[in-house]
Design a protein around this motif. Sequence first.
Motif, short mmCIF file in Angstrom:
data_model
loop_
_atom_site.label_atom_id
_atom_site.label_comp_id
_atom_site.label_asym_id
_atom_site.label_seq_id
_atom_site.Cartn_x
_atom_site.Cartn_y
_atom_site.Cartn_z
N MET A 87 52.94 33.33 41.38
CA MET A 87 52.75 34.69 41.88
C MET A 87 54.08 35.24 42.33
O MET A 87 54.82 34.59 43.07
CB MET A 87 51.77 34.68 43.05
N ASP B 80 54.37 44.36 47.15
CA ASP B 80 53.27 45.29 47.00
C ASP B 80 52.69 45.75 48.32
O ASP B 80 53.01 45.23 49.38
CB ASP B 80 52.16 44.66 46.15
N GLY C 83 46.39 44.61 41.26
CA GLY C 83 45.73 43.31 41.40
C GLY C 83 44.57 43.38 42.36
O GLY C 83 44.35 44.38 43.04
N TRP D 15 48.36 42.21 37.44
CA TRP D 15 49.55 42.67 36.76
C TRP D 15 49.71 44.12 37.17
O TRP D 15 48.95 44.97 36.75
CB TRP D 15 49.37 42.51 35.26
N ILE D 16 50.65 44.45 38.02
CA ILE D 16 50.91 45.74 38.64
C ILE D 16 49.78 46.09 39.62
O ILE D 16 50.02 46.25 40.80
CB ILE D 16 51.17 46.86 37.63
N PHE E 221 54.68 45.82 42.56
CA PHE E 221 55.17 44.80 41.65
C PHE E 221 54.36 43.54 41.91
O PHE E 221 54.46 42.92 42.95
CB PHE E 221 56.66 44.53 41.87
N LEU E 222 53.50 43.21 40.96
CA LEU E 222 52.58 42.09 41.13
C LEU E 222 52.40 41.42 39.79
O LEU E 222 52.13 42.08 38.79
CB LEU E 222 51.24 42.61 41.66
N PHE E 223 52.57 40.11 39.78
CA PHE E 223 52.39 39.36 38.54
C PHE E 223 51.90 37.97 38.88
O PHE E 223 52.45 37.30 39.75
CB PHE E 223 53.71 39.24 37.78
N GLY E 224 50.82 37.54 38.22
CA GLY E 224 50.38 36.17 38.35
C GLY E 224 49.06 36.02 39.06
O GLY E 224 48.29 36.96 39.20
N ASN F 56 55.29 38.95 43.98
CA ASN F 56 54.75 40.24 44.41
C ASN F 56 55.67 40.94 45.40
O ASN F 56 56.38 40.32 46.18
CB ASN F 56 53.36 40.07 45.03
#
Length: 156
Positions: free
Chosen positions: A143, A147, A55, A52-53, A81-84, A145
């Motif tokens: 996911m 990043d 990783g 999350w943000i 920007f990262l999520f999952g 992203n």
Amino acid sequence: MRAYMQRKWHPKRIPVLLRGALVALIALLGVGLQSAHADIGGITLVVYKGGWIIGGSAGHGTLNFHGRFYPLAVGGIDYGFLFGGSRTVLWGRVSNIWRPSDVAGVYGAAGAGLALGVGVRGIVLVNQKGAVLELSGRQIGLMANLDLSGLAITMR
């Protein structure tokens, strides 16, 4: 003026020009021969990524080089920007290596992706030794992203 023209095209000057051209030609051949000795191998990586943000990623892989298999460890960090979370299986080739240890090193990349369930992934990476990874594969998970990431590959 006449003395200048005689010095410019003086017969003793020609060997100096030929020597310079010969040195340049030998340098180019040396670079070409050095690249000619570089080889390619097959590579498979399994990478687990999550965050999350900020990783991280970890995994394992195998290098196939001259008929021998070498185990690899994979790890890295991502920021942006990262999520999952996801599991990615990549396979392809590594080029411009002289020995198996040339694969080990740090690879940097900027990436964007979205995986909802199953997705496709392709990437080209270069490390500080000049090894080039050309990989493609499947990404499974949830996911999103955009990043910057660093991936370190080590020999096990």
